[in-house]
Enzyme design. Sequence first.
Site, PDB file in Angstrom:
ATOM      1  N   LYS A  13     -33.523   6.825  18.741  1.00 50.37           N
ATOM      2  CA  LYS A  13     -34.988   6.974  18.797  1.00 50.37           C
ATOM      3  C   LYS A  13     -35.431   8.360  18.339  1.00 50.37           C
ATOM      4  CE  LYS A  13     -35.629   6.522  23.231  1.00 50.37           C
ATOM      5  NZ  LYS A  13     -34.303   6.354  23.828  1.00 50.37           N
ATOM      6  N   ARG A  88     -41.134   5.269  30.166  1.00 57.39           N
ATOM      7  CA  ARG A  88     -39.809   4.788  30.552  1.00 57.39           C
ATOM      8  C   ARG A  88     -39.888   3.883  31.767  1.00 57.39           C
ATOM      9  NH1 ARG A  88     -36.632   9.335  28.192  1.00 57.39           N
ATOM     10  NH2 ARG A  88     -34.443   8.785  28.203  1.00 57.39           N
ATOM     11  N   ARG A 126     -22.173  12.498  20.407  1.00 66.06           N
ATOM     12  CA  ARG A 126     -23.380  13.250  20.039  1.00 66.06           C
ATOM     13  C   ARG A 126     -23.212  14.744  20.319  1.00 66.06           C
ATOM     14  NH1 ARG A 126     -29.262  11.360  21.926  1.00 66.06           N
ATOM     15  NH2 ARG A 126     -28.384  11.412  24.022  1.00 66.06           N
ATOM     16  N   ARG A 159     -24.560  17.477  25.137  1.00 66.56           N
ATOM     17  CA  ARG A 159     -25.536  17.519  26.227  1.00 66.56           C
ATOM     18  C   ARG A 159     -24.826  17.173  27.525  1.00 66.56           C
ATOM     19  NH1 ARG A 159     -30.833  14.135  24.509  1.00 66.56           N
ATOM     20  NH2 ARG A 159     -30.505  13.341  26.605  1.00 66.56           N
ATOM     21  N   ARG A 170     -27.311   6.239  32.841  1.00 68.01           N
ATOM     22  CA  ARG A 170     -28.542   6.210  32.043  1.00 68.01           C
ATOM     23  C   ARG A 170     -28.783   4.819  31.467  1.00 68.01           C
ATOM     24  NH1 ARG A 170     -27.871  10.928  27.900  1.00 68.01           N
ATOM     25  NH2 ARG A 170     -30.049  10.570  27.413  1.00 68.01           N
TER      26      ARG A 170
END
Length: 213
Positions: A13, A88, A126, A159, A170
Site C-alpha cells: 500500500k 483501519r 522489508r 522495522r 499484525r
Amino acid sequence: MKIIMLGAPGAGKGTQAKMLADRFGIPHVSTGDIFRANIKEGTELGKKAKAYMDAGELVPDELTVDLLIDRIGKEDCANGYILDGFPRTLNQAEKLTEALAESGNIDFAVNVDVPDEAIVVRMSGRRVCPACGASYHIVNIPTKVPGICDRCGAEVVQRKDDNPETVQNRLDVYHEQTQPLIDYYKALGCEVDVDGTQSMQDVFEAIVARLEA
Ligand code: AMP
C-alpha cells in the site's frame, strides 16, 4: 481525488500510495509515518503510540482519528489525498465518513489484495531508511549497495514491527479489524480490487487504469 489504500500490512500500500501521490499530484498521508515521526521526535503522542506499534497492535482510535482528520484539513489536502493505513477499524471509517459529510466522501478505496503467505515473506525482507523513509526489499527491491539507502546514503534497517511474531499479530489484527472495511466501502460503491501479487509497476498500472476508467 480522495483515495484510501486498503489491504494487509505489507501488501504494498505504502509503495503504491507514494507512486499514486506523484502521479496525481496530491499528498500521501500515512498514519504509520506520522506515528513514526512522533516516536523519532519523542513527542507525547509518539510515547503513547510506540508500545502499541511495537506489539503489532492498533493505536487506540482516540489517538488516531482526530490526528488524521486534522491532517486532511490542511491546505495541501484541498484537492485530495491518498490515505495509507487509515481507516483501519470500522469506527475510523465511520468517523471519516462523518468528517467528509460536507466536502464529499472518498472517491476510491483501493484494496491491494495479497495472500497471507506472501505477506509474511515480504515483511520479513522489508528494509526501510530511517532517514528519508524509502522502502526496500532484500530480494524484490534491493538497495544498489547492500544495506545503504539509494536515495540518501543512510543505513537501511528492519522495522521493529516486521519481526515474525509481530507480523503474525499484525495480520490477525488486520483480518479481525480492517478487512471488514472492504465490505463497508463496497456498500458505498467505491471499492476497487487489485491483484497485489503482480510486480510493483503492474499493480500501479492496474490501479491507475481503474481510477481513470
Ligand atoms: P503502518 O506503517 O501503516 O503499517 O502502521 C504501523 C503501525 O502504526 C500499525 O501496526 C499500528 O500500530 C499503527 N497505526 C497506523 N495507522 C493506524 C490506524 N489508522 N489506527 C491504529 N493504528 C495505526
